[in-house]
Design a protein around this motif. Structure first.
Motif, PDB file in Angstrom:
ATOM      1  N   UNK A  13       2.557  -2.077  -4.824  1.00 46.12           N
ATOM      2  CA  UNK A  13       3.480  -2.371  -3.562  1.00 46.12           C
ATOM      3  C   UNK A  13       4.380  -1.662  -3.779  1.00 46.12           C
ATOM      4  N   UNK A  14       5.445  -1.750  -2.584  1.00 46.09           N
ATOM      5  CA  UNK A  14       6.695  -1.145  -2.487  1.00 46.09           C
ATOM      6  C   UNK A  14       7.545  -1.480  -1.321  1.00 46.09           C
ATOM      7  N   UNK A  15       8.694  -2.043  -1.157  1.00 44.59           N
ATOM      8  CA  UNK A  15       9.365  -2.236  -0.674  1.00 44.59           C
ATOM      9  C   UNK A  15       9.563  -1.081   0.698  1.00 44.59           C
ATOM     10  N   UNK A  16       9.536  -1.787   2.332  1.00 40.96           N
ATOM     11  CA  UNK A  16      10.163  -1.088   3.410  1.00 40.96           C
ATOM     12  C   UNK A  16      11.116   0.139   3.261  1.00 40.96           C
ATOM     13  N   UNK A  17      11.989  -0.622   2.638  1.00 42.41           N
ATOM     14  CA  UNK A  17      13.258   0.435   2.670  1.00 42.41           C
ATOM     15  C   UNK A  17      13.194   1.652   1.675  1.00 42.41           C
ATOM     16  N   UNK A  56       1.816  -2.818   1.145  1.00 45.22           N
ATOM     17  CA  UNK A  56       0.649  -1.978  -0.841  1.00 45.22           C
ATOM     18  C   UNK A  56       0.981  -0.670  -0.096  1.00 45.22           C
ATOM     19  N   UNK A  57       0.866   0.034  -0.646  1.00 46.31           N
ATOM     20  CA  UNK A  57       0.467   1.692  -0.298  1.00 46.31           C
ATOM     21  C   UNK A  57      -0.590   1.807  -2.044  1.00 46.31           C
ATOM     22  N   UNK A  58      -1.151   3.063  -1.327  1.00 44.39           N
ATOM     23  CA  UNK A  58      -1.907   4.302  -2.058  1.00 44.39           C
ATOM     24  C   UNK A  58      -0.784   4.950  -2.736  1.00 44.39           C
ATOM     25  N   UNK A  85      -5.309   1.612  12.658  1.00 39.70           N
ATOM     26  CA  UNK A  85      -4.440   2.800  12.318  1.00 39.70           C
ATOM     27  C   UNK A  85      -5.483   3.289  11.461  1.00 39.70           C
ATOM     28  N   UNK A  86      -6.698   3.133  11.092  1.00 37.30           N
ATOM     29  CA  UNK A  86      -7.563   3.636  10.112  1.00 37.30           C
ATOM     30  C   UNK A  86      -8.032   2.719   9.041  1.00 37.30           C
ATOM     31  N   UNK A  87      -6.715   1.813   8.416  1.00 36.05           N
ATOM     32  CA  UNK A  87      -7.015   1.316   6.913  1.00 36.05           C
ATOM     33  C   UNK A  87      -7.572  -0.089   6.899  1.00 36.05           C
ATOM     34  N   UNK A  88      -8.082   0.046   5.532  1.00 36.22           N
ATOM     35  CA  UNK A  88      -9.685  -0.964   5.488  1.00 36.22           C
ATOM     36  C   UNK A  88      -9.134  -2.301   5.877  1.00 36.22           C
ATOM     37  N   UNK A 147      -5.857  -6.713   5.968  1.00 36.76           N
ATOM     38  CA  UNK A 147      -5.856  -5.589   5.684  1.00 36.76           C
ATOM     39  C   UNK A 147      -7.228  -5.955   3.504  1.00 36.76           C
ATOM     40  N   UNK A 148      -7.797  -4.783   3.956  1.00 38.38           N
ATOM     41  CA  UNK A 148      -8.152  -4.897   2.541  1.00 38.38           C
ATOM     42  C   UNK A 148      -7.109  -4.246   1.557  1.00 38.38           C
ATOM     43  N   UNK A 149      -6.835  -3.378   1.699  1.00 36.99           N
ATOM     44  CA  UNK A 149      -5.461  -3.386   0.079  1.00 36.99           C
ATOM     45  C   UNK A 149      -5.085  -3.932  -0.443  1.00 36.99           C
ATOM     46  N   UNK A 150      -4.406  -4.926   0.705  1.00 37.57           N
ATOM     47  CA  UNK A 150      -3.490  -6.090   0.445  1.00 37.57           C
ATOM     48  C   UNK A 150      -3.310  -6.623   0.097  1.00 37.57           C
ATOM     49  N   UNK A 151      -5.364  -7.434   0.027  1.00 39.71           N
ATOM     50  CA  UNK A 151      -5.696  -8.484  -0.176  1.00 39.71           C
ATOM     51  C   UNK A 151      -6.400  -8.221  -1.399  1.00 39.71           C
ATOM     52  N   UNK A 152      -6.951  -6.930  -2.451  1.00 39.07           N
ATOM     53  CA  UNK A 152      -7.487  -6.458  -3.329  1.00 39.07           C
ATOM     54  C   UNK A 152      -6.171  -6.930  -4.956  1.00 39.07           C
TER      55      UNK A 152
END
Length: 133
Positions: free
Chosen positions: A94-98, A77-79, A45-48, A58-63
């Protein structure tokens, strides 16, 4: 290539510390305004994406996990800048899915009608191909 020194930075065979991994992720990105845009490998999906201690992340989640020292696996984890490839730790949230789904619906960011049906059909086709292997 490290944009500051102009030298190519390659990770040690095994990155052991959190600090080494943070440095690796941030050096695999190029500055673009306030963002650090990932230039390394990506998920479908293009995510790092990165590999660390024999696991894929996923790089953003780990970071986020390494820089904030906690992480809830149920959340996303969103930008905050909106760039899918941004790995600037200050732009990760960090964001809840709902809550994310509600925000996207309010901003008309979900596909509608025919586009939504096409996306569902494409996902079903992809799932069918995987199950027949």
């Amino acid at each position: 290539m490290n944009s500051v020194s102009g030298t190519k930075w390659s990770p040690p065979s095994v990155i052991k510390t959190d600090e080494q991994m943070i440095e690796y992720i941030t050096t695999k990105a190029k500055p673009s305004g306030d963002c650090l845009l990932w230039v390394g490998s990506s998920c479908q999906d293009g995510a790092p994406r990165v590999h660390w201690n024999k696991k894929k992340y996923r790089a953003q989640r780990l970071l986020y996990k390494l820089t904030h020292h906690w992480f809830d696996e149920k959340n996303l984890v969103i930008t905050t800048c909106g760039h899918k490839k941004c790995v600037n730790p200050d732009h990760l949230k960090m964001q809840r899915r709902d809550i994310l789904n509600r925000t996207m619906a309010e901003n008309n960011q979900f596909p509608k009608g025919q586009e939504r049906s096409l996306n569902a059909a494409l996902r079903a086709t992809k799932t069918d191909r995987k199950s027949t292997r």
